[in-house]
Design a protein around this motif. Structure first.
Motif, PDB file in Angstrom:
ATOM      1  N   ILE A   1     -10.081  -2.797  -5.543  1.00  0.00           N
ATOM      2  CA  ILE A   1      -9.965  -1.821  -4.058  1.00  0.00           C
ATOM      3  C   ILE A   1      -8.979  -2.508  -3.208  1.00  0.00           C
ATOM      4  O   ILE A   1      -8.047  -1.864  -2.770  1.00  0.00           O
ATOM      5  N   VAL A   2      -9.019  -3.990  -3.034  1.00  0.00           N
ATOM      6  CA  VAL A   2      -8.094  -4.709  -2.343  1.00  0.00           C
ATOM      7  C   VAL A   2      -6.617  -4.410  -2.938  1.00  0.00           C
ATOM      8  O   VAL A   2      -5.662  -4.218  -1.895  1.00  0.00           O
ATOM      9  N   ASP A   3      -6.557  -4.671  -4.008  1.00  0.00           N
ATOM     10  CA  ASP A   3      -5.105  -4.373  -4.869  1.00  0.00           C
ATOM     11  C   ASP A   3      -4.442  -2.829  -4.500  1.00  0.00           C
ATOM     12  O   ASP A   3      -3.556  -2.590  -4.159  1.00  0.00           O
ATOM     13  N   ASP A   4      -5.613  -2.060  -4.666  1.00  0.00           N
ATOM     14  CA  ASP A   4      -5.051  -0.538  -4.361  1.00  0.00           C
ATOM     15  C   ASP A   4      -4.775  -0.201  -2.949  1.00  0.00           C
ATOM     16  O   ASP A   4      -3.688   0.596  -2.648  1.00  0.00           O
ATOM     17  N   LEU A   5      -5.552  -0.843  -2.079  1.00  0.00           N
ATOM     18  CA  LEU A   5      -5.118  -1.030  -0.662  1.00  0.00           C
ATOM     19  C   LEU A   5      -3.777  -1.564  -0.044  1.00  0.00           C
ATOM     20  O   LEU A   5      -3.348  -0.825   0.599  1.00  0.00           O
ATOM     21  N   LEU A   6      -3.478  -2.639  -0.737  1.00  0.00           N
ATOM     22  CA  LEU A   6      -2.459  -3.196  -0.429  1.00  0.00           C
ATOM     23  C   LEU A   6      -1.120  -2.597  -1.112  1.00  0.00           C
ATOM     24  O   LEU A   6       0.015  -2.976  -0.461  1.00  0.00           O
ATOM     25  N   ASP A   7      -1.215  -1.782  -2.036  1.00  0.00           N
ATOM     26  CA  ASP A   7      -0.023  -1.125  -2.363  1.00  0.00           C
ATOM     27  C   ASP A   7       0.241  -0.092  -1.241  1.00  0.00           C
ATOM     28  O   ASP A   7       1.527   0.267  -1.190  1.00  0.00           O
ATOM     29  N   TYR A   8      -0.363   0.177  -0.407  1.00  0.00           N
ATOM     30  CA  TYR A   8      -0.022   1.138   1.086  1.00  0.00           C
ATOM     31  C   TYR A   8       0.255   0.351   2.397  1.00  0.00           C
ATOM     32  O   TYR A   8       1.012   0.409   3.091  1.00  0.00           O
ATOM     33  N   TRP A   9      -0.468  -0.917   2.105  1.00  0.00           N
ATOM     34  CA  TRP A   9      -0.317  -1.802   3.407  1.00  0.00           C
ATOM     35  C   TRP A   9       0.523  -2.844   3.231  1.00  0.00           C
ATOM     36  O   TRP A   9       1.351  -3.184   4.209  1.00  0.00           O
TER      37      TRP A   9
END
Length: 330
Positions: free
Chosen positions: A216-224
């Protein structure tokens, strides 16, 4: 003496350096092939690329946490790394990827056939390694994880660009592509040490929740945006991957917004400014913050599970490792 200012993953690597050296030696030995030199060529390119080796380190750490003093945690750690490497080879073919973590992929340097077949070889080698432990339950855990990984990848094929994909389906995909190997890696450390069932379950729960939080963190950091993932902002968007921030935004949007997502994700018709518009919609609906909170909830589950284990330096380090996974969001 371990430096408390060093990242938990680096402290873990320092603490486990002798065992990981032995694991690396075992990997080099077992990836050899007398008749097909392409196998060690491709495998060495991936395995010896200086990766973090997080999954095999989790196996060694779990075994040491449980007081195991035999030789087979090394076999299990090498097994976990072989399974992980095999899935990377297959994933890059399926995704038609040209780069992974800033390096050209094996399918680009060699070809798709080599990547698939070498991946198959590594899966076979992993089963040879795990059977050498003589522990039938270990074999069951790791073979089930391998099946779950494959199932998750097939599910992702149909779910990744379908706007009807729910958060429940996303979680199934994440459990397959990431968490299944994390939980197997930690659980087998307790099984090989013959620990009580409550501890084996706690190790499974820790790995499962850690793996979900990690993805989930990896997927979020893709946009952050973050140097931690080795990805550019919007890579998942450009690849039309329906990750949790998008799923939450689509669910909260109106028909006009849904039409936008249908065009850019389902149809793949992306234009200049679309990524910026996607980010504005995510911020409008609070999807990025909601995704961050979801990662924190899974991190809290991982920490709670690890606190069920007897107190030790290794337990505290694994708790710190979990905290570091989500600390990338701050």
């Amino acid at each position: 003496m371990l430096d408390s200012q060093v990242k938990p993953q680096e402290r873990l690597a320092e603490l486990l350096a002798p065992e990981m050296d032995a694991v690396n030696g075992l990997i080099r030995e077992r990836m050899a092939s007398k008749h097909a030199p392409r196998i060690p060529e491709v495998t060495a390119y991936l395995v010896e690329a200086g990766g973090k080796r997080l999954r095999p380190m989790l196996t060694i750490a779990a075994a040491k946490l449980c007081g195991y003093d035999g030789p087979y945690h090394l076999h299990l750690a090498a097994t976990v790394e072989f399974i992980h490497t095999a899935t990377l080879l297959h994933d890059d073919v399926v995704d038609e990827s040209a780069m992974r973590r800033g390096r050209k992929t094996a399918n680009l340097l060699w070809d798709n056939k080599s990547s698939v077949l070498v991946g198959d070889y590594l899966f076979a080698r992993s089963f040879q390694l795990m059977t050498e432990t003589g522990n039938l339950r270990v074999l069951g855990i790791l073979s089930n994880a391998s099946a779950t990984i494959a199932e998750g990848e097939v599910l992702q094929l149909t779910a990744a660009q379908d706007l009807k994909t729910t958060e429940e389906v996303y979680l199934q995909v994440v459990r397959g592509k990431t968490a299944a190997l994390f939980s197997a890696a930690t659980q087998v450390g307790g099984v090989i040490a013959d620990r009580p069932e409550a501890e084996v379950q706690a190790l499974f729960d820790y790995g499962d929740a850690l793996g979900i939080a990690f993805q989930i963190v990896d997927d979020l950091l893709d946009y952050w945006g973050s140097d931690a993932t080795g990805k550019n902002v919007g890579d998942d968007f450009r690849e039309r991957k329906l990750t949790l921030p998008v799923i939450k935004t689509v669910a909260a949007g109106d028909e006009t917004e849904r039409a936008f997502w249908k065009r850019v994700i389902e149809k793949g018709d992306q234009q200049d400014g679309d990524l910026e518009h996607a980010l504005s919609l995510m911020n409008k609906h609070g999807a990025l913050e909601e995704t961050r909170q979801e990662a924190l909830r899974w991190s809290a589950r991982a920490k709670a599970a690890m606190m069920e284990m007897p107190q030790s330096e290794m337990r505290d380090l694994l708790v710190d490792l979990n905290d570091f996974v989500v600390a990338r969001l701050s």
